[in-house]
Design a protein around this motif. Structure first.
Motif, PDB file in Angstrom:
ATOM      1  N   THR A 252      90.027  52.274 105.912  1.00 58.96           N
ATOM      2  CA  THR A 252      88.562  52.515 106.735  1.00 58.96           C
ATOM      3  C   THR A 252      87.516  52.449 105.353  1.00 58.96           C
ATOM      4  O   THR A 252      87.636  52.484 104.126  1.00 58.96           O
TER       5      THR A 252
ATOM      6  N   LYS B 268      86.244  47.231 114.050  1.00 59.82           N
ATOM      7  CA  LYS B 268      84.990  48.423 113.994  1.00 59.82           C
ATOM      8  C   LYS B 268      85.502  49.308 113.602  1.00 59.82           C
ATOM      9  O   LYS B 268      84.505  50.138 112.926  1.00 59.82           O
ATOM     10  N   GLN B 269      87.128  49.686 113.667  1.00 60.12           N
ATOM     11  CA  GLN B 269      88.089  51.424 114.554  1.00 60.12           C
ATOM     12  C   GLN B 269      86.883  52.163 114.277  1.00 60.12           C
ATOM     13  O   GLN B 269      86.828  53.413 113.858  1.00 60.12           O
ATOM     14  N   VAL B 270      86.578  52.638 115.644  1.00 61.25           N
ATOM     15  CA  VAL B 270      86.221  52.994 116.590  1.00 61.25           C
ATOM     16  C   VAL B 270      87.415  53.559 117.931  1.00 61.25           C
ATOM     17  O   VAL B 270      87.645  52.266 118.343  1.00 61.25           O
TER      18      VAL B 270
ATOM     19  N   LYS C 266      84.258  57.158 114.480  1.00 59.28           N
ATOM     20  CA  LYS C 266      84.717  55.919 113.670  1.00 59.28           C
ATOM     21  C   LYS C 266      86.081  56.988 113.265  1.00 59.28           C
ATOM     22  O   LYS C 266      85.813  57.909 112.668  1.00 59.28           O
TER      23      LYS C 266
END
Length: 387
Positions: free
Chosen positions: A27, A157-159, A185
């Motif tokens: 991330t 989006k790493q959500v 996130k």
């Protein structure tokens, strides 16, 4: 790529008792493992309670799917966000006598970090002229299970997002849907919360809504401070009046000390946003809460400072009304109408503050907000706010 997992859907007869999704994400905040675990608790007062544990790398939290989509606890690095409730929860709603004659059965299940109060009512219990309970303490929504829960993870989006629906309804009564969305996130210290209240009935209705955001040891302990910029603040009752000189500080616990509440009209910026926070005595750690005054026009600070084997906790409580009886709040225009088919949205963000720089930034933000308003600290309860 976004992928969704339906964990509960009563309409489609979908129920996943256990599931684990895990991996490692690189991330913008660093490289972190993540894990999402759905399970069903067994034994004691938690028996049968569905939970979803979200580990988003730095920020971990536990959603109680069987208790109004409340959050049991959270942790961000070394910052624990929870309190030590005497009921030793979580407690399955089947063990909570919500309509006990005293009206206070809700307290037998109260152990969450974030607990919703509402929807038909949310304040003190109210009785009719014959002494029969009309509205129990803090309402029903916290003791109703989700009828649908969907976990969505977008690995680009790493959500991670969790959406849950809870229905509060009765024959010849209200039919209100709570749709909760948690979003985080990976690697971040911020958790976003959005609640939607939908009136599914064919006629106009009304509701109340208040959030207990409860934090105790070790973040809230003797020497910790509460920070807020405000236009008006007043003590709720005589107990709060006595402790007014130290309303924003946490002190040495005393057995049997009464709970105290302070009611606020907070200051806000040009867009309507405001921020409040709790910090440790040395301002190295903290928790900030940000929301818009159009969503939550009122705010309550709740403090109970007894030995932690009893209860040492503080609640930061954004609300659309004060926690008085429903009839009192309605008489002062603080019960919100909602048209048939209408949706009302309420949002807030929680930020775990790790390190002096993060705390200093929030302190500066709150000081800047206070510059826009002259604080009016009342020394007695006012009849428009306090029943």
């Amino acid at each position: 790529m976004e992928k969704s997992y339906v964990l509960i859907d009563t309409a489609e007869r979908v129920y996943v008792e256990s599931q684990t999704i895990s991996g490692v994400a690189d991330t913008e905040f660093g490289k972190y493992p993540y894990k999402f675990v759905k399970s069903r608790l067994q034994g004691g007062v938690q028996d049968g309670l569905d939970v979803l544990e979200i580990d988003a790398g730095r920020f971990e939290f536990t959603i109680l799917l069987s208790r109004g989509m409340n959050l049991l606890k959270a942790r961000c690095e070394d910052v624990d966000l929870k309190w030590d409730s005497p009921v030793n929860g979580p407690v399955h709603p089947k063990f909570v006598p919500l309509f006990a004659p005293s009206g206070c059965g809700w307290l037998e299940g109260f152990s969450e970090w974030i607990a919703r109060c509402g929807l038909e009512s949310n304040g003190a219990p109210e009785f009719d002229a014959n002494g029969v309970l009309k509205y129990p303490l803090h309402g029903r929504i916290a003791n109703l299970p989700a009828r649908r829960v969907v976990l969505t993870f977008d690995d680009e989006k790493q959500v991670a997002t969790v959406v849950g629906e809870v229905l509060e309804a009765s024959v010849f009564g209200s039919r209100l849907l709570l749709r909760t969305t948690y979003s985080i996130k990976l690697g971040d210290t911020k958790l976003s919360v959005q609640d939607e209240i939908v009136n599914l009935a064919s006629v106009q209705d009304e509701f109340e809504l208040l959030y207990h955001i409860n934090t105790g040891y070790p973040l809230v302990s003797p020497g910790s401070k509460f920070l807020a910029a405000y236009k008006t603040m007043c003590p709720r009752d005589g107990n709060a009046v006595k402790e007014l000189p130290e309303w924003n500080r946490f002190v040495t616990p005393v057995s049997g000390r009464p709970e105290t509440c302070y009611f606020f009209d907070l200051a806000n910026d040009a867009s309507g946003d405001t921020t409040v926070a709790i910090t440790t005595f040395d301002e190295s750690r903290g928790l900030a809460l940000t929301f818009n005054k159009s969503d939550f026009p009122y705010f309550i600070l709740w403090k109970t400072q007894r030995p932690n084997s009893d209860i040492y906790v503080s609640g930061m409580e954004p609300a659309i009304n004060f926690p008085n009886t429903r009839s009192f709040e309605k008489s002062h225009g603080r019960v919100m109408p909602i048209a048939s088919g209408e949706t009302k949205r309420f949002c807030f963000t929680l930020d775990a503050l790790i390190g002096y720089e993060a705390v200093e930034e929030v302190v500066d933000r709150i000081n800047e907000l206070q510059e826009s308003a002259t604080p009016n600290t009342l020394i007695q309860p006012i009849p428009e706010w306090c029943e």
